[in-house]
Design an enzyme around this catalytic site. Sequence first.
Site, PDB file in Angstrom:
ATOM      1  N   SER A  97     -13.786  40.865  53.896  1.00 53.38           N
ATOM      2  CA  SER A  97     -13.461  40.683  55.305  1.00 53.38           C
ATOM      3  C   SER A  97     -14.685  40.905  56.185  1.00 53.38           C
ATOM      4  O   SER A  97     -14.973  40.109  57.084  1.00 53.38           O
ATOM      5  CB  SER A  97     -12.338  41.647  55.710  1.00 53.38           C
ATOM      6  OG  SER A  97     -12.153  41.653  57.111  1.00 53.38           O
ATOM      7  N   ASN A 147       1.451  43.876  51.907  1.00 55.20           N
ATOM      8  CA  ASN A 147       1.433  45.006  52.839  1.00 55.20           C
ATOM      9  C   ASN A 147       2.629  45.021  53.775  1.00 55.20           C
ATOM     10  O   ASN A 147       2.724  45.898  54.632  1.00 55.20           O
ATOM     11  CB  ASN A 147       0.164  44.973  53.695  1.00 55.20           C
ATOM     12  CG  ASN A 147      -1.098  45.032  52.874  1.00 55.20           C
ATOM     13  OD1 ASN A 147      -1.900  44.108  52.920  1.00 55.20           O
ATOM     14  ND2 ASN A 147      -1.273  46.090  52.119  1.00 55.20           N
ATOM     15  N   ASN A 206     -11.401  36.233  53.551  1.00 53.58           N
ATOM     16  CA  ASN A 206     -10.942  37.237  54.502  1.00 53.58           C
ATOM     17  C   ASN A 206     -10.442  38.488  53.798  1.00 53.58           C
ATOM     18  O   ASN A 206      -9.907  39.390  54.431  1.00 53.58           O
ATOM     19  CB  ASN A 206      -9.838  36.654  55.389  1.00 53.58           C
ATOM     20  CG  ASN A 206     -10.030  37.005  56.849  1.00 53.58           C
ATOM     21  OD1 ASN A 206     -11.025  37.615  57.229  1.00 53.58           O
ATOM     22  ND2 ASN A 206      -9.082  36.626  57.679  1.00 53.58           N
ATOM     23  N   GLU A 208       0.744  51.501  53.385  1.00 51.85           N
ATOM     24  CA  GLU A 208       0.247  50.132  53.242  1.00 51.85           C
ATOM     25  C   GLU A 208       1.172  49.261  52.387  1.00 51.85           C
ATOM     26  O   GLU A 208       0.785  48.199  51.926  1.00 51.85           O
ATOM     27  CB  GLU A 208      -1.158  50.164  52.644  1.00 51.85           C
ATOM     28  CG  GLU A 208      -2.175  50.923  53.481  1.00 51.85           C
ATOM     29  CD  GLU A 208      -2.685  50.138  54.675  1.00 51.85           C
ATOM     30  OE1 GLU A 208      -3.022  48.962  54.513  1.00 51.85           O
ATOM     31  OE2 GLU A 208      -2.730  50.709  55.780  1.00 51.85           O
ATOM     32  N   CYS A 261      -2.281  39.806  47.103  1.00 54.17           N
ATOM     33  CA  CYS A 261      -2.107  40.134  48.515  1.00 54.17           C
ATOM     34  C   CYS A 261      -1.098  39.214  49.186  1.00 54.17           C
ATOM     35  O   CYS A 261      -0.399  39.605  50.116  1.00 54.17           O
ATOM     36  CB  CYS A 261      -3.441  40.022  49.259  1.00 54.17           C
ATOM     37  SG  CYS A 261      -4.615  41.347  48.918  1.00 54.17           S
ATOM     38  N   SER A 284     -11.381  44.480  59.109  1.00 56.19           N
ATOM     39  CA  SER A 284     -10.899  45.477  58.147  1.00 56.19           C
ATOM     40  C   SER A 284     -12.043  46.261  57.518  1.00 56.19           C
ATOM     41  O   SER A 284     -12.584  45.880  56.480  1.00 56.19           O
ATOM     42  CB  SER A 284     -10.066  44.774  57.064  1.00 56.19           C
ATOM     43  OG  SER A 284      -9.408  45.716  56.260  1.00 56.19           O
ATOM     44  N   ARG A 293      -3.271  45.450  62.215  1.00 55.49           N
ATOM     45  CA  ARG A 293      -2.134  45.384  61.299  1.00 55.49           C
ATOM     46  C   ARG A 293      -0.995  46.294  61.750  1.00 55.49           C
ATOM     47  O   ARG A 293       0.167  46.053  61.405  1.00 55.49           O
ATOM     48  CB  ARG A 293      -2.573  45.736  59.884  1.00 55.49           C
ATOM     49  CG  ARG A 293      -3.663  44.807  59.342  1.00 55.49           C
ATOM     50  CD  ARG A 293      -3.434  44.382  57.922  1.00 55.49           C
ATOM     51  NE  ARG A 293      -2.177  43.662  57.728  1.00 55.49           N
ATOM     52  CZ  ARG A 293      -1.789  43.192  56.546  1.00 55.49           C
ATOM     53  NH1 ARG A 293      -2.539  43.380  55.478  1.00 55.49           N
ATOM     54  NH2 ARG A 293      -0.643  42.536  56.428  1.00 55.49           N
ATOM     55  N   GLY A 305     -12.214  37.513  61.550  1.00 55.86           N
ATOM     56  CA  GLY A 305     -12.592  38.463  62.589  1.00 55.86           C
ATOM     57  C   GLY A 305     -13.351  39.669  62.082  1.00 55.86           C
ATOM     58  O   GLY A 305     -13.895  40.433  62.876  1.00 55.86           O
ATOM     59  N   HIS A 329      -7.156  48.962  48.476  1.00 50.56           N
ATOM     60  CA  HIS A 329      -5.780  49.117  48.006  1.00 50.56           C
ATOM     61  C   HIS A 329      -5.775  49.181  46.485  1.00 50.56           C
ATOM     62  O   HIS A 329      -6.681  48.639  45.823  1.00 50.56           O
ATOM     63  CB  HIS A 329      -4.907  47.928  48.432  1.00 50.56           C
ATOM     64  CG  HIS A 329      -4.601  47.881  49.888  1.00 50.56           C
ATOM     65  ND1 HIS A 329      -4.574  46.694  50.607  1.00 50.56           N
ATOM     66  CD2 HIS A 329      -4.295  48.857  50.777  1.00 50.56           C
ATOM     67  CE1 HIS A 329      -4.274  46.952  51.866  1.00 50.56           C
ATOM     68  NE2 HIS A 329      -4.099  48.252  51.986  1.00 50.56           N
TER      69      HIS A 329
END
Length: 448
Positions: free
Chosen positions: A28, A110, A365, A174, A371, A22, A138, A19, A250
């Site tokens: 992403s 996260n 993504n 986060e 992650c 982010s 998120r 999508g 991050h």
Amino acid sequence: MKSYEVNFDGLVGPTHNYGGLSFGNVASQSNSQQSSNPKEAALQGLAKMKALMDMGFVQGVLAPQERPDVGALRSLGFSGTDAQVIEQAAKEAVPLLVASCSASSMWVANAATVSPSADTADGRVHFTAANLNCKYHRSIEHPTTSRVLGAMFADQKHFAHHAALPAVAQFGDEGAANHTRFCRDYGEAGVEFFVFGRSAFDPRYPAPQKYPARQTLEASQAVARLHGLSDDGVVYAQQNPAVIDQGVFHNDVIAVGNGEALFYHEDAFLDTEQMLAELSAKLAKRGGQFKAICVPRAQVSVEDAVRSYLFNSQLLSQADGSMLLIVPQECQNNERVWQYLQTLTSSGGLIREVKVFDLKQSMQNGGGPACLRLRVALNETELAAVNPGVIMTAPLYGTLTQWVEKHYRDRMTENDLADPQLLLECRAALDELTQILKLGAVYPFQIN
């Protein structure tokens, strides 16, 4: 008593799609609107979990979220039956529909911040679900995250759960993507390392200019207080604003730690020498010997680090005292990064082995090996108190593989998200999954 660092990997959800939601995450945004393959994504993640289990590591599974999130859409004014809510959102506000369908909960680094019992004042393992309020898609995760974690770590004698921090910019949190822990042994008191991008109240700390700094100092301090951490067991460090503006959204995109070691890029932090000295001194008081492994910018640029996700890797302790680095295939595909890794592992230092995994669906993504996992340090008694249904075994791997093959589509585009049948498929899959993992009722459609 023996202790373990257990990796609980996020199971990719049935609505995995690109999508491009982010802002600040280069991968992403660059792959936005491409066709995704949810089935392949879930199987790639499961293959990594099984591989680590086969290597002798204790491996767990963390369930995905219910998507589309019809409740979130209703809270934004869409009404009618579930199918009508989805149809209305698809017609009037496609970005909100896409956000409500995000499978980003797969990146469970996260999900929460976790402090082991050896560090906390009450001797329990503490969990604080991350509010993730920087991104709408998120920010809707933490209520279900809390229920899932509560079902996994239910014994209040050993585990303490905290609600997410206030969902305001000043307390942007986060989770473990900006937190790591250094220790001589997982069962001994350690030093918890909180990395923040900005301060909400103190103007002395510089902020990035292009992309948002998602973690605040104040959020990190609040989590440390909630977990009952002592001042001499905590170090706060600021991420370099310049690298945030290069796509390092991050800390786990520019540094990774484990045991007594921090593997980091030369440009990762501000006031690096002062920070390393503080980590070294505080870990020494706990019987540890801090080891810093710096990757020079002359060998690996920040751009190459972001493209390859070199630092979004898993750094794992092996029986002989050396460390294993789990990296995505993109590291092997990047000539400069791969050359650096070959030099690193052949030098006789702490990191002596690299294993490569194909995680393309997640990587496109914006999420790599680090992650996809939430680390939880547990002693033998605490591990025995974890819901056994979420600990990876060969039979569970087989069952979950069959479950994915049965329920997941092999293609997903933005248009598919408007299909009301997708919601029914997801609910059927998740209802079966909660039985497989012995979670009970954790999803809104099971509770309401």
